[in-house]
Structure formats: C-alpha cells, structure tokens
Design a protein around this motif. Structure first.
Motif, PDB file in Angstrom:
ATOM      1  N   LEU A  26       0.808  -1.225   0.000  1.00 55.13           N
ATOM      2  CA  LEU A  26       0.000   0.000   0.000  1.00 55.13           C
ATOM      3  C   LEU A  26       0.840   1.272   0.000  1.00 55.13           C
ATOM      4  O   LEU A  26       0.308   2.366  -0.197  1.00 55.13           O
ATOM      5  CB  LEU A  26      -0.927   0.014   1.224  1.00 55.13           C
ATOM      6  N   ARG A  27       2.125   1.131   0.212  1.00 56.05           N
ATOM      7  CA  ARG A  27       2.976   2.313   0.321  1.00 56.05           C
ATOM      8  C   ARG A  27       3.077   3.057  -1.007  1.00 56.05           C
ATOM      9  O   ARG A  27       3.224   2.448  -2.065  1.00 56.05           O
ATOM     10  CB  ARG A  27       4.367   1.899   0.790  1.00 56.05           C
ATOM     11  N   GLY A  28       2.967   4.371  -0.914  1.00 55.64           N
ATOM     12  CA  GLY A  28       3.051   5.197  -2.107  1.00 55.64           C
ATOM     13  C   GLY A  28       1.781   5.249  -2.922  1.00 55.64           C
ATOM     14  O   GLY A  28       1.735   5.925  -3.957  1.00 55.64           O
ATOM     15  N   THR A  44      -9.769   8.289   7.364  1.00 55.58           N
ATOM     16  CA  THR A  44      -8.481   8.942   7.127  1.00 55.58           C
ATOM     17  C   THR A  44      -8.038   8.632   5.707  1.00 55.58           C
ATOM     18  O   THR A  44      -8.216   7.517   5.228  1.00 55.58           O
ATOM     19  CB  THR A  44      -7.400   8.437   8.110  1.00 55.58           C
ATOM     20  N   ALA A  45      -7.437   9.602   5.062  1.00 51.58           N
ATOM     21  CA  ALA A  45      -6.892   9.406   3.716  1.00 51.58           C
ATOM     22  C   ALA A  45      -5.386   9.590   3.761  1.00 51.58           C
ATOM     23  O   ALA A  45      -4.870  10.458   4.473  1.00 51.58           O
ATOM     24  CB  ALA A  45      -7.509  10.402   2.732  1.00 51.58           C
ATOM     25  N   SER A  46      -4.678   8.766   3.017  1.00 54.28           N
ATOM     26  CA  SER A  46      -3.232   8.928   2.912  1.00 54.28           C
ATOM     27  C   SER A  46      -2.931  10.229   2.177  1.00 54.28           C
ATOM     28  O   SER A  46      -3.788  10.787   1.482  1.00 54.28           O
ATOM     29  CB  SER A  46      -2.611   7.747   2.171  1.00 54.28           C
ATOM     30  N   TYR A  47      -1.701  10.713   2.306  1.00 57.78           N
ATOM     31  CA  TYR A  47      -1.354  11.964   1.629  1.00 57.78           C
ATOM     32  C   TYR A  47      -1.360  11.804   0.121  1.00 57.78           C
ATOM     33  O   TYR A  47      -1.610  12.771  -0.611  1.00 57.78           O
ATOM     34  CB  TYR A  47      -0.010  12.483   2.146  1.00 57.78           C
ATOM     35  N   LYS A 158       2.580  20.427   8.230  1.00 51.50           N
ATOM     36  CA  LYS A 158       2.249  19.029   8.015  1.00 51.50           C
ATOM     37  C   LYS A 158       2.429  18.678   6.543  1.00 51.50           C
ATOM     38  O   LYS A 158       2.208  19.522   5.690  1.00 51.50           O
ATOM     39  CB  LYS A 158       0.800  18.756   8.445  1.00 51.50           C
ATOM     40  N   PRO A 159       2.805  17.399   6.268  1.00 52.28           N
ATOM     41  CA  PRO A 159       3.135  16.351   7.237  1.00 52.28           C
ATOM     42  C   PRO A 159       4.610  16.375   7.615  1.00 52.28           C
ATOM     43  O   PRO A 159       5.429  16.994   6.940  1.00 52.28           O
ATOM     44  CB  PRO A 159       2.804  15.076   6.447  1.00 52.28           C
TER      45      PRO A 159
END
Length: 359
Positions: A26-28, A44-47, A158-159
C-alpha cells in the motif's frame, strides 16, 4: 516572565499511515480507511489520496469518483489503539503531563520534564525522531507557550514538520492567521465572522470584548483572548467523560415503523454495552435522526436517575422516536447517547470543538 512550554503532537494521517507501514503493497498509493459501501465514509486518507482532494468525512463514493484507483482499507481500531499506546509510551519518557485529544494527537507540558531538557523544541524534535525510528511513523509538532498556539502551530508544516511560535513572535503570528484556523471556529462561525469583516487575527483583535460577547455570548471572551495570544488552560492529564453514545448509518434508508424500531433496539443494546464498559452515569438521553436529505433533528429527555439499563433507556428512546416523522422522509442515520453526568465539576472541562456552537 516565565512561560510554559507546551507541545502539540499530531500523528500524520494516522490510520492510513499505520496501514501503509504494516502492508508494504500500500505504500506510495492513494488509500482511504473506511467502510467500502454506498454509505461508507472516509476516516483517514493517505497523503497520496489527499492530492486528489480526498479528506476525512468525505463519502467513499465521492472519494472513488475523485480517484478511481483509490484503495479502500477497512479500519482496525483495536490495532490503531495499540499503536497509539506505543506513541504515548514515548511521550511518558519525557513528561507525565499529557492530555490526549484523540487517538492520534495530544498536548504535552514539558515545562518541567524528566530529561531536564531546557528547550521544548529539542524535546519535540527528539520525540518525533523516536516515533520515526521505533514505530516507523511520522508526526508533526507545534511548540508554544499555550495550548491554542501549540495546536495551531502543529498544522502549519504538516506532514512530518515542526513549527515554533515564540512569545516574542506570537502577535505577528496571530495577526496573519485566518479566522478559520482559530481553535473553535467552524464553518458557520467563520461565516458570521466574515459578515462582521473579520478574516484574520488582526481583524479579530480590533473587536472589543463587548462586541464579541454580544454576538457570541460567553465564548466571545475566549475569542478576544485568543486574538491576543492568551490561553490559560492547563494541560489536563485526566478528562471527565461527558457522554456515551453510538449511531448507525444504514445501507438503505428506512421509513417503516418495524424497521425503525428494530434498528433502534440494536443501537440501544450497543449503547448499554458502552455505558457498562465505561461505568458512565448520565441523566439525559438524546436521540439523533438524520434524514435522507441529510437534515437532522435531536430530541432529549432528562430523568432524576442514571440511565444505564435497557429497561430504563429503551422505553425512553421509543417515546422520543414517536416525536419523529419519518413517513414522508426516510431515515438515513439513528444515534442515541446518554449525557449530563452528575458531577459538579463537569463545567470546567473544555473538550475541543465545543466552541463552535453554531456548527
């Protein structure tokens, strides 16, 4: 003048970051934590997902429209709580004066700290590095002499950033701060300020205490003080629980008596379990109903005895539901909560978000 040293730590996209840490695939990638269904909401949403305009509280349907390749991850709140406790263990190596605001953020008073470190910025930097090295997560930090400024500062970079608001620079910092960024100012309150010609801290500082109190009541004094960098609230290590509640958004809107009573019964049973687990005693039962068009209403009743059992709560909930018209407008959500604890000092506890009475 001796100032307090307050740090606000905010974990970056916490739920999504934990999922990406634990699942390398899931990274990136753009991911959202939430229930993947027609009534699902982004927790929550990833950046990576935020670049598409996806944010917390957005519907999953809308999020998928904005980002067709979005990955939806079902939340594991038990695991998130465990990770949160690991973060707090790091905090406790520096101070015991910790006030959690939620599972992913907290205030720390490091005026007197266990390591004898003089600079709060050094403590914040060390804590963030510990979180990175030990937990493989990132956190943002705000450092200042009170809670208001520390919290605002933590959002500035942030972040994975850090911002310090020094007492000598606080007036300048507040002057350029948009009114929407002030703690306790939600969308409706911001609109009221805009109508008054207030768009930033400099504008707010021009208003007198009397003017603000006339428009906002008692909370006007808080806005007056915030505009001048004044916030005397201590970092509170224990907080008084004010309510226990639960709610359910339905996969399909309901508008029949049988369906409504069945769902109400289920929600009341869940509420009772939460009351027992928290040993909460409250005297007011509140029913919340959200209709298919997203308008909502609440109905409440207060009793002279604590409301803790099914025999006490279910009949009251049914009576409150009788006041709700759902024949012409179907119901999207039902919520039930017990509040009004019989404690003399509950008025002294200020939970974040309560300032925006109009929101």
């Amino acid at each position: 003048m001796a100032y307090r040293k307050i740090i606000h730590i905010d974990m970056d996209a916490f739920f999504a970051a934990v999922e990406q840490r634990d699942h390398p695939e899931l990274r990136g990638k753009p991911i959202a934590v939430g229930f993947d269904g027609p009534r699902g909401v982004v927790a929550t949403a990833s950046y990576e997902a935020r670049r598409y305009g996806i944010h917390s509280a957005m519907s999953i349907v809308r999020a998928k429209y904005l980002c067709p390749e979005l990955t939806i991850v079902f939340p594991d709140h038990t695991h998130y709580k465990e990770v949160s406790m690991e973060v707090q263990e790091i905090f406790r190596e520096y101070t015991d004066v910790i006030e959690p605001l939620s599972i992913d953020e907290a205030f720390l008073d490091v005026t007197e700290n266990k390591k004898g470190m003089e600079m709060a910025v050094d403590i914040a930097r060390e804590i963030r590095e510990r979180i990175r090295q030990q937990l493989h997560l990132t956190a943002s930090a705000g450092i200042s002499y009170n809670k208001f400024l520390a919290k605002i500062a933590s959002d500035m970079r942030k972040p994975d950033g850090m911002c310090v608001v020094h007492p000598d620079r606080s007036d300048e910092f507040i002057a350029q701060l948009k009114i929407e960024k002030f703690w306790g100012v939600g969308p409706k309150t911001a609109t009221r300020f805009h109508r008054m010609g207030v768009f930033n801290g400099a504008d707010l500082r021009k208003l007198t205490m009397e003017q603000l109190s006339f428009v906002f009541g008692k909370v006007g004094r808080i806005y007056y003080n915030f505009a001048r960098g004044i916030d005397d609230r201590p970092v509170v290590t224990s907080r008084v629980r004010k309510s226990v509640g639960c709610e359910q958004t339905f996969l399909e809107d309901i508008n029949t008596r049988v369906a409504v009573l069945v769902e109400l019964y289920r929600i009341v049973l869940e509420l009772i379990q939460r009351i027992r687990k928290s040993h909460f005693e409250g005297y007011t039962l509140t029913l919340k109903v959200k209709y298919e068009d997203f308008t909502q209403l609440t109905r409440s009743v207060t009793k002279p005895h604590p409301l803790q059992t099914k025999e006490q709560i279910l009949p009251l909930a049914k009576e409150l539901m009788k006041q709700v018209d759902y024949e012409k407008r179907a119901i999207r959500l039902i919520g039930v909560s017990v509040s009004n604890p019989h404690l003399a000092d509950t008025h002294s506890v200020w939970v974040e978000g309560e300032l925006d009475f109009s929101a």
